[in-house]
Design a protein around this motif. Structure first.
Motif, PDB file in Angstrom:
ATOM      1  N   LEU A 299     -18.632   2.122   3.967  1.00 15.84           N
ATOM      2  CA  LEU A 299     -19.769   2.302   4.881  1.00 15.84           C
ATOM      3  C   LEU A 299     -19.328   2.288   6.342  1.00 15.84           C
ATOM      4  CD1 LEU A 299     -22.677   0.434   3.085  1.00 15.84           C
ATOM      5  CD2 LEU A 299     -22.176   2.882   3.179  1.00 15.84           C
ATOM      6  N   ILE A 300     -18.305   1.507   6.662  1.00 13.82           N
ATOM      7  CA  ILE A 300     -17.744   1.545   8.024  1.00 13.82           C
ATOM      8  C   ILE A 300     -17.203   2.948   8.307  1.00 13.82           C
ATOM      9  CG2 ILE A 300     -15.800   0.742   9.440  1.00 13.82           C
ATOM     10  CD1 ILE A 300     -16.296  -2.062   8.180  1.00 13.82           C
ATOM     11  N   ILE A 301     -16.480   3.498   7.352  1.00 14.47           N
ATOM     12  CA  ILE A 301     -15.949   4.857   7.505  1.00 14.47           C
ATOM     13  C   ILE A 301     -17.090   5.854   7.644  1.00 14.47           C
ATOM     14  CG2 ILE A 301     -14.747   6.718   6.262  1.00 14.47           C
ATOM     15  CD1 ILE A 301     -12.886   4.457   5.158  1.00 14.47           C
ATOM     16  N   HIS A 302     -18.110   5.718   6.801  1.00 12.40           N
ATOM     17  CA  HIS A 302     -19.209   6.670   6.814  1.00 12.40           C
ATOM     18  C   HIS A 302     -19.981   6.618   8.138  1.00 12.40           C
ATOM     19  CE1 HIS A 302     -21.461   9.557   4.438  1.00 12.40           C
ATOM     20  NE2 HIS A 302     -22.518   9.141   5.102  1.00 12.40           N
ATOM     21  N   VAL A 303     -20.307   5.423   8.578  1.00  9.63           N
ATOM     22  CA  VAL A 303     -21.047   5.282   9.838  1.00  9.63           C
ATOM     23  C   VAL A 303     -20.189   5.769  11.006  1.00  9.63           C
ATOM     24  CG1 VAL A 303     -22.060   3.589  11.423  1.00  9.63           C
ATOM     25  CG2 VAL A 303     -22.583   3.478   8.983  1.00  9.63           C
ATOM     26  N   SER A 304     -18.890   5.499  10.963  1.00 11.63           N
ATOM     27  CA  SER A 304     -17.989   5.998  12.016  1.00 11.63           C
ATOM     28  C   SER A 304     -17.988   7.523  12.042  1.00 11.63           C
ATOM     29  CB  SER A 304     -16.571   5.480  11.801  1.00 11.63           C
ATOM     30  OG  SER A 304     -16.546   4.077  11.872  1.00 11.63           O
ATOM     31  N   CYS A 305     -17.952   8.133  10.869  1.00 10.36           N
ATOM     32  CA  CYS A 305     -17.994   9.604  10.800  1.00 10.36           C
ATOM     33  C   CYS A 305     -19.335  10.135  11.314  1.00 10.36           C
ATOM     34  CB  CYS A 305     -17.730  10.082   9.378  1.00 10.36           C
ATOM     35  SG  CYS A 305     -15.989   9.968   8.917  1.00 10.36           S
ATOM     36  N   LEU A 306     -20.418   9.431  11.037  1.00  9.63           N
ATOM     37  CA  LEU A 306     -21.723   9.846  11.564  1.00  9.63           C
ATOM     38  C   LEU A 306     -21.728   9.765  13.093  1.00  9.63           C
ATOM     39  CD1 LEU A 306     -24.250   8.216   9.066  1.00  9.63           C
ATOM     40  CD2 LEU A 306     -23.647  10.635   9.254  1.00  9.63           C
ATOM     41  N   ALA A 307     -21.120   8.721  13.641  1.00  6.59           N
ATOM     42  CA  ALA A 307     -21.049   8.579  15.098  1.00  6.59           C
ATOM     43  C   ALA A 307     -20.218   9.705  15.706  1.00  6.59           C
ATOM     44  CB  ALA A 307     -20.468   7.214  15.464  1.00  6.59           C
ATOM     45  N   VAL A 308     -19.083  10.011  15.087  1.00  7.14           N
ATOM     46  CA  VAL A 308     -18.248  11.130  15.555  1.00  7.14           C
ATOM     47  C   VAL A 308     -19.038  12.428  15.448  1.00  7.14           C
ATOM     48  CG1 VAL A 308     -16.218  12.528  14.977  1.00  7.14           C
ATOM     49  CG2 VAL A 308     -16.043  10.034  15.071  1.00  7.14           C
ATOM     50  N   CYS A 309     -19.720  12.602  14.349  1.00  9.53           N
ATOM     51  CA  CYS A 309     -20.512  13.812  14.128  1.00  9.53           C
ATOM     52  C   CYS A 309     -21.577  13.961  15.219  1.00  9.53           C
ATOM     53  CB  CYS A 309     -21.157  13.761  12.743  1.00  9.53           C
ATOM     54  SG  CYS A 309     -21.994  15.278  12.271  1.00  9.53           S
ATOM     55  N   ALA A 310     -22.252  12.872  15.553  1.00  8.87           N
ATOM     56  CA  ALA A 310     -23.286  12.919  16.598  1.00  8.87           C
ATOM     57  C   ALA A 310     -22.683  13.356  17.932  1.00  8.87           C
ATOM     58  CB  ALA A 310     -23.966  11.559  16.729  1.00  8.87           C
ATOM     59  N   ARG A 311     -21.496  12.832  18.252  1.00  8.54           N
ATOM     60  CA  ARG A 311     -20.825  13.207  19.501  1.00  8.54           C
ATOM     61  C   ARG A 311     -20.420  14.683  19.496  1.00  8.54           C
ATOM     62  NH1 ARG A 311     -19.774   8.982  23.424  1.00  8.54           N
ATOM     63  NH2 ARG A 311     -18.120  10.376  24.056  1.00  8.54           N
ATOM     64  N   VAL A 312     -19.875  15.130  18.376  1.00  7.54           N
ATOM     65  CA  VAL A 312     -19.466  16.535  18.257  1.00  7.54           C
ATOM     66  C   VAL A 312     -20.683  17.445  18.396  1.00  7.54           C
ATOM     67  CG1 VAL A 312     -18.584  18.276  16.645  1.00  7.54           C
ATOM     68  CG2 VAL A 312     -17.385  16.094  16.900  1.00  7.54           C
ATOM     69  N   LEU A 313     -21.761  17.107  17.697  1.00  9.13           N
ATOM     70  CA  LEU A 313     -22.965  17.936  17.759  1.00  9.13           C
ATOM     71  C   LEU A 313     -23.560  17.953  19.158  1.00  9.13           C
ATOM     72  CD1 LEU A 313     -24.710  17.039  14.378  1.00  9.13           C
ATOM     73  CD2 LEU A 313     -23.348  19.066  14.931  1.00  9.13           C
TER      74      LEU A 313
END
Length: 153
Positions: A18-32
């Motif tokens: 879940l740490i990995i998943h939430v981190s990827c969501l945060a990266v995704c939000a920044r990229v988007l």
């Protein structure tokens, strides 16, 4: 593994995923966020397609990493000795399909349920994220349309 060990290890691997998943969501939000300005001039359908494809790509990477973490754990704990079975079991459990053609013994049943919980939470977070991205694009389009209409009058 004892019941306590299964719960502790299951919680630890669930937490890591879940740490990995939430981190990827945060990266995704920044990229988007950075990409959104570049696609603003395109039609709404194209904006949504581009943004969702980027988001899906990042989410697929996150989910794949999580499945491989579980697959590695199965191998390290000696639950499966074959990578093919380990990855297959991880995918079937993670997605909650549970075909039943591969099962773990009582020493890992509780632990295996944590893989399913990881998948359920990860897919739930991913779905909510994709809905939020789509909603944000639609609201931004409505606001742009509204401001253009006000400028004309």
């Amino acid at each position: 593994m004892t019941v306590v060990q299964q719960v502790l290890w299951g919680s630890a691997v669930l937490g890591l995923c879940l740490i990995i998943h939430v981190s990827c969501l945060a990266v995704c939000a920044r990229v988007l966020e950075s990409i959104s300005q570049r696609v603003r001039h395109r039609k709404l359908a194209m904006q949504i397609a581009i943004m969702l494809m980027l988001a899906l790509g990042i989410l697929i990477v996150a989910l794949t990493i999580e499945v491989w973490i579980w697959s590695t754990i199965w191998i390290l704990f000696g639950i499966f000795s074959d990578w093919n079975e380990s990855v297959y079991f991880s995918l079937v459990t993670f997605t909650a399909l549970g075909y039943g053609d591969l099962v773990v013994g009582p020493e890992a049943r509780i632990f295996a349920t944590f893989a399913a919980v990881t998948g359920l939470l990860s897919f739930g977070l991913s779905t909510a994220f994709l809905v939020a991205v789509t909603n944000r694009l639609l609201v931004a389009d409505r606001e742009d349309h509204h401001s253009r209409t006000l400028r004309r009058h």
